[in-house]
Design an enzyme around this catalytic site. Sequence first.
Site, PDB file in Angstrom:
ATOM      1  N   THR A 205     -47.379   4.972   8.367  1.00 36.96           N
ATOM      2  CA  THR A 205     -48.340   3.702   8.378  1.00 36.96           C
ATOM      3  C   THR A 205     -49.372   3.716   9.829  1.00 36.96           C
ATOM      4  O   THR A 205     -48.858   4.380  10.570  1.00 36.96           O
ATOM      5  CB  THR A 205     -47.412   2.533   8.758  1.00 36.96           C
ATOM      6  OG1 THR A 205     -46.823   2.517   7.523  1.00 36.96           O
ATOM      7  CG2 THR A 205     -48.254   1.004   8.701  1.00 36.96           C
ATOM      8  N   THR A 223     -51.130   0.911   5.166  1.00 36.43           N
ATOM      9  CA  THR A 223     -50.166   2.050   4.905  1.00 36.43           C
ATOM     10  C   THR A 223     -50.537   2.345   3.288  1.00 36.43           C
ATOM     11  O   THR A 223     -50.932   1.714   2.457  1.00 36.43           O
ATOM     12  CB  THR A 223     -48.825   1.676   5.035  1.00 36.43           C
ATOM     13  OG1 THR A 223     -47.900   2.618   5.031  1.00 36.43           O
ATOM     14  CG2 THR A 223     -48.421   0.762   3.951  1.00 36.43           C
ATOM     15  N   ARG A 233     -43.838  -1.512  -5.612  1.00 36.38           N
ATOM     16  CA  ARG A 233     -43.163  -1.737  -4.611  1.00 36.38           C
ATOM     17  C   ARG A 233     -44.164  -2.146  -3.173  1.00 36.38           C
ATOM     18  O   ARG A 233     -45.018  -1.385  -2.968  1.00 36.38           O
ATOM     19  CB  ARG A 233     -42.287  -0.668  -4.082  1.00 36.38           C
ATOM     20  CG  ARG A 233     -41.530  -0.757  -2.946  1.00 36.38           C
ATOM     21  CD  ARG A 233     -41.939  -0.384  -1.415  1.00 36.38           C
ATOM     22  NE  ARG A 233     -41.390  -0.044  -0.313  1.00 36.38           N
ATOM     23  CZ  ARG A 233     -41.738   0.328   1.065  1.00 36.38           C
ATOM     24  NH1 ARG A 233     -42.996   0.416   1.144  1.00 36.38           N
ATOM     25  NH2 ARG A 233     -41.223   0.292   1.895  1.00 36.38           N
ATOM     26  N   VAL A 234     -43.865  -3.109  -2.570  1.00 34.33           N
ATOM     27  CA  VAL A 234     -44.752  -3.733  -1.673  1.00 34.33           C
ATOM     28  C   VAL A 234     -43.730  -3.651  -0.202  1.00 34.33           C
ATOM     29  O   VAL A 234     -42.443  -4.251  -0.090  1.00 34.33           O
ATOM     30  CB  VAL A 234     -45.154  -4.973  -1.682  1.00 34.33           C
ATOM     31  CG1 VAL A 234     -45.821  -5.453  -0.373  1.00 34.33           C
ATOM     32  CG2 VAL A 234     -46.085  -4.939  -2.931  1.00 34.33           C
ATOM     33  N   GLY A 235     -44.410  -2.907   0.816  1.00 36.86           N
ATOM     34  CA  GLY A 235     -43.551  -2.862   2.001  1.00 36.86           C
ATOM     35  C   GLY A 235     -44.013  -4.007   2.854  1.00 36.86           C
ATOM     36  O   GLY A 235     -44.190  -5.167   2.486  1.00 36.86           O
ATOM     37  N   GLY A 257     -42.317   2.248   9.863  1.00 39.70           N
ATOM     38  CA  GLY A 257     -40.993   2.356   9.409  1.00 39.70           C
ATOM     39  C   GLY A 257     -40.527   1.938   8.323  1.00 39.70           C
ATOM     40  O   GLY A 257     -41.211   1.410   7.633  1.00 39.70           O
ATOM     41  N   GLY A 259     -39.931  -0.106   5.714  1.00 41.42           N
ATOM     42  CA  GLY A 259     -40.400  -1.816   5.503  1.00 41.42           C
ATOM     43  C   GLY A 259     -39.344  -2.670   4.993  1.00 41.42           C
ATOM     44  O   GLY A 259     -39.537  -4.014   5.555  1.00 41.42           O
TER      45      GLY A 259
HETATM   46  N1  ASP Z   1     -43.568   0.352   6.879  1.00 44.79           N
HETATM   47  C1  ASP Z   1     -44.043   1.098   5.532  1.00 44.79           C
HETATM   48  C2  ASP Z   1     -43.609   0.528   4.383  1.00 44.79           C
HETATM   49  O1  ASP Z   1     -42.243   0.353   4.319  1.00 44.79           O
HETATM   50  C3  ASP Z   1     -44.163   2.435   5.746  1.00 44.79           C
HETATM   51  C4  ASP Z   1     -43.848   3.097   7.215  1.00 44.79           C
HETATM   52  O2  ASP Z   1     -44.390   2.709   8.006  1.00 44.79           O
HETATM   53  O3  ASP Z   1     -43.365   4.151   7.145  1.00 44.79           O
HETATM   54  O4  ASP Z   1     -44.228   0.310   3.481  1.00 44.79           O
END
Ligand code: ASP
Length: 360
Positions: A205, A223, A233-235, A257, A259
């Site tokens: 992201t 992201t 799927r929504v983060g 990270g 989500g």
């Molecule tokens: N935070 C993002 C998500 O979970 C992915 C990421 O930052 O690694 O969609």
Amino acid sequence: MSKLDRRSFLAASAASSSLFWPLACSRASQQKLTAGRPVVISSGNGIPAVTRAMEGLNRGEDPADAVVEGVTLVEDDPNDMSVGYGGLPNEGGVVQLDASVMHGPTHKAGAVAAIENIRNPARVALKVLRHTDHVMIVGDGARRFAKAMGFKEENLLTDKAREVWLKWKRNLNPNDDWLDEDQSVDHDARQAMAESLGIAYSHGTIHCGAVDANGDVAACTTTSGLSYKIPGRVGDSPIIGAGMFVDNEVGAAGATGRGESVIQSCGAFQIVQHMAAGDEPTAACLKVLRWIADHTKRRMLLNQKGEPNFGVTLYAVRRDGLYGSASMHSGAHFTVHDGTEARSEDCAFLYEREPQDVES
Ligand code: ASP
């Protein structure tokens, strides 16, 4: 208490002893940055973003435009497989993107989630912010909205991302995202398998937060989300208060990270609340990481030491320009531009990284 726990604890408690915001402000300006100077903070992949955003702030661009145009450079980069064009697809081979942006002076947000075929979701989120009374538009509605706003549709799956996805698909195994009744996702095993097969398996992201010379704040997070995710799927990135939040009286915060953990902790909102109560940015980020760790109960998310085995990195900038970032594990970096240069700095951290822990 381990050495590291003790270090984070001391950092957090020292900062929270500043009970009054003006006191925290004056300590901050003595320590690091002078109030009234623009500052831009971003995730580790954000050098182009902070550079572009700072150029914008220096010529008087609105901070929301500055952060969005900053992250757009990274969305456009086919070699960054965590955002925009060239991002890794969902389990069906389709790239679905999430983004949000928030503008401090108007306290207005815009977001899109699971949008397909549009390479710059952050710019679309900014259109939601500016041209609608809504905050979030998802899926096909987001794609149509973008088209109505003049964005062009294109295939976002580059050959490189498609080959990586095909490799993953050929090696499908029980450790995918589907939970059977008594089967859990073993993150360690999945990561080890991916590494042994040379498969990119990632979260990824870009977050970018900025304060301009007037102390006005904006932030943006964009992201392609968790690679090979279940379609739809929504983060956390497009969720206001999770992957990003702004309060113009206080500052901005964001996350990258895992989500799911950031959504379940209202991560960015919590950081801003801690800063409003007097915590410095790094201490506020560490407190929220501690909160996430304390609320991580499922075994599949814990390493052998009982610590979270997943990555989360948090970023914060206060309206006086003090900034900070902290990560669940050691070894993470963030980027910052304080008006003099764009540079990478080490994140504070909660735990020493174990070999099986996932990077954020
Ligand atoms: N935070 C993002 C998500 O979970 C992915 C990421 O930052 O690694 O969609």
